[in-house]
Scaffold this motif. Structure first.
Motif, PDB file in Angstrom:
ATOM      1  N   LYS A  96       0.853  -1.257   0.082  1.00 51.50           N
ATOM      2  CA  LYS A  96       0.075  -0.055   0.075  1.00 51.50           C
ATOM      3  C   LYS A  96       0.892   1.161  -0.047  1.00 51.50           C
ATOM      4  O   LYS A  96       0.321   2.225  -0.754  1.00 51.50           O
ATOM      5  CB  LYS A  96      -0.757  -0.073   1.115  1.00 51.50           C
ATOM      6  CG  LYS A  96      -2.326   0.840   1.166  1.00 51.50           C
ATOM      7  CD  LYS A  96      -2.970   0.199   0.136  1.00 51.50           C
ATOM      8  CE  LYS A  96      -4.419   1.129   0.183  1.00 51.50           C
ATOM      9  NZ  LYS A  96      -5.400   0.850  -1.078  1.00 51.50           N
ATOM     10  N   GLU A  97       1.827   1.465   0.720  1.00 52.11           N
ATOM     11  CA  GLU A  97       2.733   2.641   0.973  1.00 52.11           C
ATOM     12  C   GLU A  97       3.617   2.733  -0.283  1.00 52.11           C
ATOM     13  O   GLU A  97       3.782   3.861  -0.893  1.00 52.11           O
ATOM     14  CB  GLU A  97       3.957   2.432   1.945  1.00 52.11           C
ATOM     15  CG  GLU A  97       4.689   1.020   1.673  1.00 52.11           C
ATOM     16  CD  GLU A  97       4.177  -0.109   2.645  1.00 52.11           C
ATOM     17  OE1 GLU A  97       4.938  -0.935   2.835  1.00 52.11           O
ATOM     18  OE2 GLU A  97       2.966  -0.206   2.989  1.00 52.11           O
ATOM     19  N   VAL A  98       3.515   1.599  -0.942  1.00 50.91           N
ATOM     20  CA  VAL A  98       4.298   1.810  -2.688  1.00 50.91           C
ATOM     21  C   VAL A  98       3.359   2.408  -3.557  1.00 50.91           C
ATOM     22  O   VAL A  98       3.533   3.504  -4.220  1.00 50.91           O
ATOM     23  CB  VAL A  98       4.983   0.540  -3.122  1.00 50.91           C
ATOM     24  CG1 VAL A  98       5.658   0.678  -4.624  1.00 50.91           C
ATOM     25  CG2 VAL A  98       6.169   0.086  -2.252  1.00 50.91           C
ATOM     26  N   GLN A  99       1.916   2.002  -3.560  1.00 47.78           N
ATOM     27  CA  GLN A  99       0.979   2.583  -4.125  1.00 47.78           C
ATOM     28  C   GLN A  99       0.944   4.030  -4.006  1.00 47.78           C
ATOM     29  O   GLN A  99       0.762   4.719  -4.713  1.00 47.78           O
ATOM     30  CB  GLN A  99      -0.374   1.841  -4.079  1.00 47.78           C
ATOM     31  CG  GLN A  99      -0.391   0.473  -4.264  1.00 47.78           C
ATOM     32  CD  GLN A  99      -1.634  -0.221  -3.796  1.00 47.78           C
ATOM     33  OE1 GLN A  99      -2.721   0.408  -3.806  1.00 47.78           O
ATOM     34  NE2 GLN A  99      -1.705  -1.550  -3.295  1.00 47.78           N
ATOM     35  N   HIS A 100       0.697   4.467  -2.671  1.00 47.69           N
ATOM     36  CA  HIS A 100       0.770   5.717  -2.409  1.00 47.69           C
ATOM     37  C   HIS A 100       1.916   6.664  -2.748  1.00 47.69           C
ATOM     38  O   HIS A 100       1.746   7.639  -3.059  1.00 47.69           O
ATOM     39  CB  HIS A 100       0.798   5.861  -0.710  1.00 47.69           C
ATOM     40  CG  HIS A 100      -0.655   5.447  -0.191  1.00 47.69           C
ATOM     41  ND1 HIS A 100      -0.639   5.094   1.083  1.00 47.69           N
ATOM     42  CD2 HIS A 100      -1.936   5.221  -0.864  1.00 47.69           C
ATOM     43  CE1 HIS A 100      -2.149   4.670   1.073  1.00 47.69           C
ATOM     44  NE2 HIS A 100      -2.809   4.907   0.126  1.00 47.69           N
ATOM     45  N   ALA A 101       3.245   5.917  -2.934  1.00 47.88           N
ATOM     46  CA  ALA A 101       4.251   6.802  -3.350  1.00 47.88           C
ATOM     47  C   ALA A 101       4.102   7.147  -4.867  1.00 47.88           C
ATOM     48  O   ALA A 101       4.448   8.134  -5.256  1.00 47.88           O
ATOM     49  CB  ALA A 101       5.561   5.899  -3.207  1.00 47.88           C
ATOM     50  N   ASN A 107      -0.043  12.447  -9.149  1.00 52.56           N
ATOM     51  CA  ASN A 107      -1.054  13.009  -8.859  1.00 52.56           C
ATOM     52  C   ASN A 107      -1.445  12.915  -7.728  1.00 52.56           C
ATOM     53  O   ASN A 107      -2.505  12.037  -7.314  1.00 52.56           O
ATOM     54  CB  ASN A 107      -1.756  12.287  -9.941  1.00 52.56           C
ATOM     55  CG  ASN A 107      -3.424  12.634 -10.302  1.00 52.56           C
ATOM     56  OD1 ASN A 107      -4.005  12.040 -10.927  1.00 52.56           O
ATOM     57  ND2 ASN A 107      -3.681  13.696  -9.768  1.00 52.56           N
ATOM     58  N   LYS A 108      -1.383  14.075  -6.800  1.00 51.83           N
ATOM     59  CA  LYS A 108      -2.008  13.785  -5.383  1.00 51.83           C
ATOM     60  C   LYS A 108      -3.706  13.822  -5.421  1.00 51.83           C
ATOM     61  O   LYS A 108      -3.917  13.359  -4.486  1.00 51.83           O
ATOM     62  CB  LYS A 108      -1.305  15.011  -4.591  1.00 51.83           C
ATOM     63  CG  LYS A 108       0.094  15.171  -4.149  1.00 51.83           C
ATOM     64  CD  LYS A 108       0.458  16.043  -3.128  1.00 51.83           C
ATOM     65  CE  LYS A 108       0.163  17.513  -3.649  1.00 51.83           C
ATOM     66  NZ  LYS A 108       0.834  18.508  -2.858  1.00 51.83           N
ATOM     67  N   ASN A 251       5.265  14.622  -0.026  1.00 51.27           N
ATOM     68  CA  ASN A 251       3.852  14.707  -0.482  1.00 51.27           C
ATOM     69  C   ASN A 251       3.019  13.463   0.081  1.00 51.27           C
ATOM     70  O   ASN A 251       1.995  13.579   0.703  1.00 51.27           O
ATOM     71  CB  ASN A 251       3.739  14.430  -2.088  1.00 51.27           C
ATOM     72  CG  ASN A 251       3.928  15.929  -2.769  1.00 51.27           C
ATOM     73  OD1 ASN A 251       3.928  16.897  -2.254  1.00 51.27           O
ATOM     74  ND2 ASN A 251       3.950  15.586  -4.136  1.00 51.27           N
ATOM     75  N   MET A 252       3.958  12.495   0.287  1.00 52.51           N
ATOM     76  CA  MET A 252       3.280  11.363   1.136  1.00 52.51           C
ATOM     77  C   MET A 252       3.015  11.684   2.609  1.00 52.51           C
ATOM     78  O   MET A 252       1.863  11.383   3.383  1.00 52.51           O
ATOM     79  CB  MET A 252       4.205  10.206   1.307  1.00 52.51           C
ATOM     80  CG  MET A 252       4.316   9.360  -0.076  1.00 52.51           C
ATOM     81  SD  MET A 252       5.145   7.874   0.225  1.00 52.51           S
ATOM     82  CE  MET A 252       4.131   6.912   0.766  1.00 52.51           C
TER      83      MET A 252
END
Length: 743
Positions: A96-101, A107-108, A251-252
């Motif tokens: 999940k954290e890689v998806q969020h990266a 594209n925030k 951004n994360m």
């Protein structure tokens, strides 16, 4: 000024005032506002028409093209095939954290927007123009649409299509589906398309094992793959990618996907150095080919594989595979002069190593290099296994409780006449094979005949068993029904078989008679389909008593016979040598309680179009199975077993398994063999054995198989010259010798 002049001036002033008033009347605010809304409405109408006209197309050809990945049994990558290095994976396989990266980098507003971000596009354009760094102005949805449905052409029409399709895709697909499509289609550099290939290319791990720091780097490198690859980047490129990586993490934190303390603890994850694509060179091609042959039988067709996206895990043990390659290199290849010797240039080695309990192929050697020699020497079936077939004749005799011509049960203690060129008794097809160097042994036990590979004994034994029953046993053990004549000469292994085939037969003996079918595919997985290989049947091919008795006999071959090169105190071993007619192939088939391996050399000439003699290989004289094949086998087995093993054969119900008392002088050859580098016991006739036809050469019947020959010189049989044109090198049976037409 006169009155006339005044009138003219007044007229001109009036004209000017009228003109100005006309312009004001023409461009009133109402008219301007109406025109603006008219243009907007016209644009909206045009866009609406475009929206209705443009459909979401099918995926472009490149977007769904994938590679296939072949892995060792431990999961490490063996090879990749296909034109595009991509494996499409489900989003659930990406942390999940890689998806969020990726969302933070590109594209925030992804989870909130409608697929198109005009504000972001405008901002990206301004940043690029003002020199603040190049940033993608498209949303993740737009980039996915461009990669998956469209092309990379920077045209107005393509951009308009992108906008329309992005809106439609955002309505039809979930955000997870869009994100998965984006990270699976994007190009990351290093020849890697999609996150799975990128994870392997940059960090040597699967996507599921990426951490947040690595994910942030991969998300960052997307902006400029060639410029941002850490190992080829300029100092400026390294500076920019580090800044992009830090920007992604900030951004994360802003999106509350990462805490400030977690971010502070992260270090820049410099990727590994690029590695060459794992193609089909060396042994990889042979392993892939063997797997593909098996996959065809399991329903994974060539068309399925061409579509890509498969992960094939093989049974091959990476360490044992490397050990086998090393043994061939050290025991054979290092001694060959392939450039300067015509004989050495045609030497081909092949080997198959099997776990006798499961049938898993743990190592395979197909040749010097798949790119140089496409025929796999491990699976080819165009050479004869020679005397490695003799244990199968014994197995059939034991299984069928066969008796000699004098009615005695055949076992390890049974005594046969080992006279060279002794005519077989009881066969419709006359056959009198010569032992190696014409050596005669006189009365000799089956055990000693196996140790010394005495041709005359096993030629008589197969007659006693009958060739038909011997063939039935051989097929049950795994030898293919290929060029398998039911004649006495087949006792010398004159059919065709591969190292793979013989490894299966010997593994079955090793497994106490329970059928072992070699297989190399452990699993075949696709995101849309999984194929579970059919488990080989494990029925009892022959009885345990028969199998264990043969094993007992073969331990004698290693301990005190032609297989002495494989003898070591590091493991308990059984095996058999074999050398075909004219030394065109040389074999060693052997096993320990834990491992069954068959090694063979083949003489190949005229670019592989004919079989030639191995004599003179590496200047070592006459080639035979007790030489290079046995030495390769021994060296590999020692390495594959980690330096040795204390496991011993668990032999039960060994039939007549006690070796008889030491032989009397009449049991030994009339001439003592000279010592040489090559083992002296016989593997093959030194020249074509002769056969007689009853109609032209009457002979006195030989003594019963269990009776010593008379002290007087027995009548001799006129020799028949070798058959012309016997190109396959087997001890020829004379055409028409039993009334049958020539073969």
């Amino acid at each position: 000024m006169g009155r006339a002049d005044a009138r003219r001036a007044q007229a001109q002033e009036s004209r000017r005032a009228g003109k100005s008033g006309g312009i004001r009347r023409l461009f009133t605010w109402k008219k301007l506002l109406g025109a603006f809304f008219g243009i907007v409405l016209l644009g909206m109408g045009a866009f609406g028409a475009l929206y209705l006209y443009v459909d979401v197309p099918a995926a472009n050809a490149m977007a769904e093209r994938q590679s296939n990945v072949y892995k060792y049994s431990d999961g490490t990558v063996l090879a990749r095939t296909g034109k595009v290095n991509r494996q499409i994976i489900d989003l659930a396989e990406v942390p999940k954290e890689v998806q969020h990266a990726f969302v933070a980098a590109e594209n925030k507003s992804f989870y909130k927007d409608q697929g198109v971000d005009l504000k972001g596009t405008t901002r990206a354009l301004f940043n690029t123009v003002s020199g603040k760094g190049k940033q993608g102005g498209s949303t993740i949805t737009q980039q996915y649409v461009k990669n998956y449905y469209l092309t990379q052409d920077p045209t107005v029409s393509r951009k308009l299509q992108e906008l329309v399709i992005s809106l439609k895709v955002d309505q039809k697909q979930s955000k997870d589906e869009i994100l998965a499509g984006y990270i699976n289609t994007a190009y990351y550099g290093r020849g890697a398309s999609g996150i799975q290939a990128a994870a392997q290319a940059y960090y040597g791990v699967d996507a599921k094992d990426l951490n947040v720091s690595q994910g942030a780097y991969l998300a960052s490198v997307l902006q400029a793959p060639s410029q941002y690859d850490w190992n080829s980047a300029t100092p400026t490129g390294k500076k920019l990618v580090k800044e992009r990586w830090a920007y992604t993490l900030r951004n994360m934190v802003e999106m509350k996907w990462l805490s400030p303390s977690e971010k502070a603890g992260l270090e820049f994850p410099a990727p590994q150095k690029p590695k060459p694509a794992q193609g089909l060179e060396g042994q990889r091609g042979y392993l892939v080919e063997a797997a593909n042959r098996e996959l065809e039988k399991q329903g994974v067709t060539e068309q399925d594989r061409e579509a890509g996206g498969w992960t094939f895990t093989l049974t091959v043990d990476k360490k044992r595979q490397k050990a086998l390659e090393k043994s061939v290199d050290e025991q054979l290849e290092s001694k060959l002069d392939r450039e300067g010797s015509k004989i050495d240039a045609g030497v081909q080695a092949g080997a198959t190593s099997v776990d006798p309990k499961t049938g898993k192929v743990v190592a395979l050697y197909g040749g010097e290099d798949y790119i140089k020699h496409y025929i796999s020497n491990a699976t080819r079936q165009d050479y004869q296994p020679a005397s490695t077939f003799k244990p199968l004749v014994l197995a059939s005799a034991l299984e069928n409780e066969s008796t000699t011509q004098s009615g005695n049960l055949i076992g390890l203690n049974t005594v046969y006449d080992g006279t060279s060129k002794r005519p077989v008794v009881g066969s419709d097809t006359p056959f009198n094979p010569q032992n190696e160097d014409g050596r005669s042994y006189g009365p000799i036990s089956v055990q000693k005949a196996m140790n010394s590979s005495v041709n005359s004994v096993f030629a008589q034994m197969i007659v006693d068993v009958t060739p038909a029953k011997a063939k039935e046993t051989a097929l049950a053990l795994g030898v293919p029904d290929k060029n398998f004549p039911e004649r006495p000469a087949v006792s010398l292994g004159t059919m065709n078989a591969s190292t793979w085939d013989m490894a299966g037969a010997y593994a079955t003996l090793d497994n106490h008679g329970r059928k072992v079918t070699p297989h190399i595919v452990q699993s075949a997985e696709h995101r849309d389909r999984t194929v579970t290989p059919e488990k080989p049947k494990r029925e009892q091919a022959i009885s345990r008593a028969s199998a264990d008795t043969v094993t007992k006999a073969l331990t004698g071959v290693v301990d005190a016979g032609s297989g002495s090169a494989a003898n070591t105190s590091a493991y308990d071993a059984a095996g058999k040598t074999g050398t075909s007619e004219d030394n065109k192939s040389a074999w060693f088939a052997g096993y320990t309680p834990e491992l069954t391996t068959v090694v063979a050399l083949f003489g190949e000439g005229d670019g592989g179009r004919k079989q030639v003699s191995l004599t003179g290989t590496a200047n070592s004289g006459r080639a035979n199975g007790g030489g290079f094949p046995a030495r390769i086998w021994a060296d590999y087995t020692l390495g594959a077993l980690g330096g040795g093993s204390d496991k011993t054969f668990d032999l039960q119900d060994v039939e007549r398994g006690e070796v008889p008392p030491p032989p009397t002088p009449s049991d030994t050859p009339s001439e003592e063999p000279t010592e040489s580098e090559e083992p002296t016991p016989s593997d093959t006739p030194s020249e074509s054995p002769s056969e007689t036809t009853p109609s032209e050469t009457p002979t006195t019947p030989a003594p019963p198989a269990t009776t010593p020959p008379p002290t007087t010189t027995p009548p001799t049989t006129p020799e028949i010259p070798p058959l012309p044109g016997d190109g396959d090198g087997r001890p020829g049976e004379r055409p028409g010798g039993n009334g049958a037409p020539p073969q």
